[in-house]
Design a protein around this motif. Structure first.
Motif, PDB file in Angstrom:
ATOM      1  N   GLN A 142       0.825  -1.215   0.000  1.00 48.74           N
ATOM      2  CA  GLN A 142       0.000   0.000   0.000  1.00 48.74           C
ATOM      3  C   GLN A 142       0.851   1.255   0.000  1.00 48.74           C
ATOM      4  O   GLN A 142       0.705   2.152   0.828  1.00 48.74           O
ATOM      5  CB  GLN A 142      -0.950  -0.010   1.208  1.00 48.74           C
ATOM      6  CG  GLN A 142      -2.095  -1.010   1.091  1.00 48.74           C
ATOM      7  CD  GLN A 142      -3.031  -0.694  -0.076  1.00 48.74           C
ATOM      8  OE1 GLN A 142      -3.752   0.294  -0.054  1.00 48.74           O
ATOM      9  NE2 GLN A 142      -3.019  -1.549  -1.096  1.00 48.74           N
ATOM     10  N   VAL A 143       1.785   1.288  -0.949  1.00 42.76           N
ATOM     11  CA  VAL A 143       2.668   2.441  -1.080  1.00 42.76           C
ATOM     12  C   VAL A 143       2.379   3.155  -2.395  1.00 42.76           C
ATOM     13  O   VAL A 143       1.746   2.604  -3.303  1.00 42.76           O
ATOM     14  CB  VAL A 143       4.154   2.027  -1.046  1.00 42.76           C
ATOM     15  CG1 VAL A 143       4.518   1.411   0.285  1.00 42.76           C
ATOM     16  CG2 VAL A 143       4.498   1.085  -2.203  1.00 42.76           C
ATOM     17  N   SER A 144       2.860   4.377  -2.477  1.00 38.43           N
ATOM     18  CA  SER A 144       2.886   5.098  -3.747  1.00 38.43           C
ATOM     19  C   SER A 144       4.298   4.978  -4.300  1.00 38.43           C
ATOM     20  O   SER A 144       5.251   4.737  -3.555  1.00 38.43           O
ATOM     21  CB  SER A 144       2.525   6.569  -3.526  1.00 38.43           C
ATOM     22  OG  SER A 144       1.187   6.706  -3.080  1.00 38.43           O
ATOM     23  N   VAL A 145       4.430   5.158  -5.608  1.00 37.80           N
ATOM     24  CA  VAL A 145       5.744   5.030  -6.253  1.00 37.80           C
ATOM     25  C   VAL A 145       6.017   6.280  -7.080  1.00 37.80           C
ATOM     26  O   VAL A 145       5.157   6.745  -7.831  1.00 37.80           O
ATOM     27  CB  VAL A 145       5.814   3.781  -7.151  1.00 37.80           C
ATOM     28  CG1 VAL A 145       7.183   3.695  -7.834  1.00 37.80           C
ATOM     29  CG2 VAL A 145       5.552   2.522  -6.340  1.00 37.80           C
ATOM     30  N   TRP A 146       7.220   6.827  -6.914  1.00 43.62           N
ATOM     31  CA  TRP A 146       7.634   8.009  -7.662  1.00 43.62           C
ATOM     32  C   TRP A 146       8.511   7.566  -8.824  1.00 43.62           C
ATOM     33  O   TRP A 146       9.492   6.855  -8.636  1.00 43.62           O
ATOM     34  CB  TRP A 146       8.436   8.938  -6.748  1.00 43.62           C
ATOM     35  CG  TRP A 146       8.643  10.301  -7.326  1.00 43.62           C
ATOM     36  CD1 TRP A 146       9.383  10.617  -8.425  1.00 43.62           C
ATOM     37  CD2 TRP A 146       8.094  11.539  -6.842  1.00 43.62           C
ATOM     38  NE1 TRP A 146       9.336  11.966  -8.663  1.00 43.62           N
ATOM     39  CE2 TRP A 146       8.558  12.559  -7.702  1.00 43.62           C
ATOM     40  CE3 TRP A 146       7.288  11.880  -5.757  1.00 43.62           C
ATOM     41  CZ2 TRP A 146       8.216  13.898  -7.513  1.00 43.62           C
ATOM     42  CZ3 TRP A 146       6.958  13.209  -5.570  1.00 43.62           C
ATOM     43  CH2 TRP A 146       7.419  14.206  -6.446  1.00 43.62           C
ATOM     44  N   MET A 147       8.145   7.995 -10.051  1.00 41.92           N
ATOM     45  CA  MET A 147       8.899   7.579 -11.233  1.00 41.92           C
ATOM     46  C   MET A 147       9.143   8.776 -12.153  1.00 41.92           C
ATOM     47  O   MET A 147       8.394   9.756 -12.129  1.00 41.92           O
ATOM     48  CB  MET A 147       8.142   6.467 -11.983  1.00 41.92           C
ATOM     49  CG  MET A 147       7.841   5.244 -11.125  1.00 41.92           C
ATOM     50  SD  MET A 147       6.955   3.935 -12.009  1.00 41.92           S
ATOM     51  CE  MET A 147       8.288   3.220 -12.973  1.00 41.92           C
ATOM     52  N   PHE A 148      10.195   8.657 -12.959  1.00 42.00           N
ATOM     53  CA  PHE A 148      10.514   9.683 -13.948  1.00 42.00           C
ATOM     54  C   PHE A 148      10.305   9.076 -15.333  1.00 42.00           C
ATOM     55  O   PHE A 148      11.166   8.333 -15.824  1.00 42.00           O
ATOM     56  CB  PHE A 148      11.962  10.159 -13.793  1.00 42.00           C
ATOM     57  CG  PHE A 148      12.212  10.904 -12.508  1.00 42.00           C
ATOM     58  CD1 PHE A 148      11.729  12.194 -12.336  1.00 42.00           C
ATOM     59  CD2 PHE A 148      12.933  10.315 -11.483  1.00 42.00           C
ATOM     60  CE1 PHE A 148      11.961  12.890 -11.153  1.00 42.00           C
ATOM     61  CE2 PHE A 148      13.184  11.002 -10.298  1.00 42.00           C
ATOM     62  CZ  PHE A 148      12.688  12.296 -10.131  1.00 42.00           C
ATOM     63  N   PRO A 149       9.173   9.361 -15.966  1.00 45.42           N
ATOM     64  CA  PRO A 149       8.851   8.700 -17.242  1.00 45.42           C
ATOM     65  C   PRO A 149       9.791   9.037 -18.393  1.00 45.42           C
ATOM     66  O   PRO A 149       9.810   8.321 -19.392  1.00 45.42           O
ATOM     67  CB  PRO A 149       7.420   9.182 -17.533  1.00 45.42           C
ATOM     68  CG  PRO A 149       7.244  10.441 -16.745  1.00 45.42           C
ATOM     69  CD  PRO A 149       8.081  10.242 -15.518  1.00 45.42           C
TER      70      PRO A 149
END
Length: 243
Positions: free
Chosen positions: A139-146
């Motif tokens: 139940q986490v959020s994920v930070w990504m650089f597309p």
């Protein structure tokens, strides 16, 4: 001289944060709450660099729930600007080789970030599944650089589709985070490096998209972010001219 002083402060600050941070995280290793704590700590360095940071984060951002955050990846200064927007229980995706960087690599792992093997194509193809699994199980959020890499003044680069595949598969929203341009605007020997604006846009519902529409979703997000970054750059230019 100012650049040397700043460099010494940043190096000492980083070593202290990483060293004592690792000790702190040993009491609750891999807890995703740590990422925001130390992300915001590094974000305080914007004052050392003479940056006037404006953070525009929605009041209800902490209530978004599991999401995939996407940001424009410009350069190493993202660490002291964009990190201020990291929300609770948000982790990032990084290369396994980061673990071998003294101090930083250890705290990166201990804070619960996701490590992938980008040099192994077979394992790399499983990155999306790994991200989806982390979102649903922890139940986490994920930070990504597309964009997949730093743009370094080339504007907003074309988006890769991994983040959008993961969002659709996990059934979570995409939350764009835009930072005004910093390329060649921050000089280490200049005391005042002007204004940088970080703005989080409203969540984008991905449940109406299918995996066949992933490129449509990516294009929509990129268009939205491009327009916002251009708007922020104009605002920063006007603000700095009035000073």
């Amino acid at each position: 001289m100012l650049a040397i002083i700043r460099g010494i402060i940043v190096v000492l600050f980083t070593i202290l944060i990483c060293f004592f941070g690792c000790i702190y995280c040993l009491f609750s290793p891999r807890d995703p709450r740590h990422v925001m704590t130390f992300g915001h700590a590094f974000g305080k360095l914007h004052k050392i660099f003479g940056i006037k940071l404006q953070e525009r984060i929605p009041a209800d951002a902490k209530e978004f729930g599991p999401s995939i955050y996407i940001g424009n990846h410009q350069n190493n200064y993202d660490m002291i600007t964009m990190s201020n927007a990291v929300q609770p229980r948000t982790v990032t995706v990084g290369k396994k080789s980061l673990v071998f960087i003294p101090f930083f690599g250890q705290i990166y792992w201990l804070t619960g970030n996701i490590l992938i093997d980008r040099d192994n194509r077979t394992k790399a193809h499983g990155t999306i599944s790994q991200v989806v699994d982390q979102i649903t199980k922890r139940q986490v959020s994920v930070w990504m650089f597309p964009e997949g890499t730093r743009s370094r003044g080339r504007g907003l680069l074309p988006f890769k589709t991994g983040a959008f595949h993961a969002a659709i598969a996990a059934g979570v929203p995409i939350v764009p985070v835009c930072v005004s341009s910093t390329h060649k605007k921050i000089k280490l020997n200049r005391w005042d490096n002007g204004t940088v604006i970080v703005e989080m846009l409203p969540p984008i519902d991905t449940t109406k998209y299918t995996k066949e529409q992933v490129r449509e979703l990516a294009a929509h997000c990129r268009q939205m972010m491009q327009a916002k970054i251009e708007e922020l750059d104009k605002e920063v230019e006007a603000l700095d001219k009035r000073r």
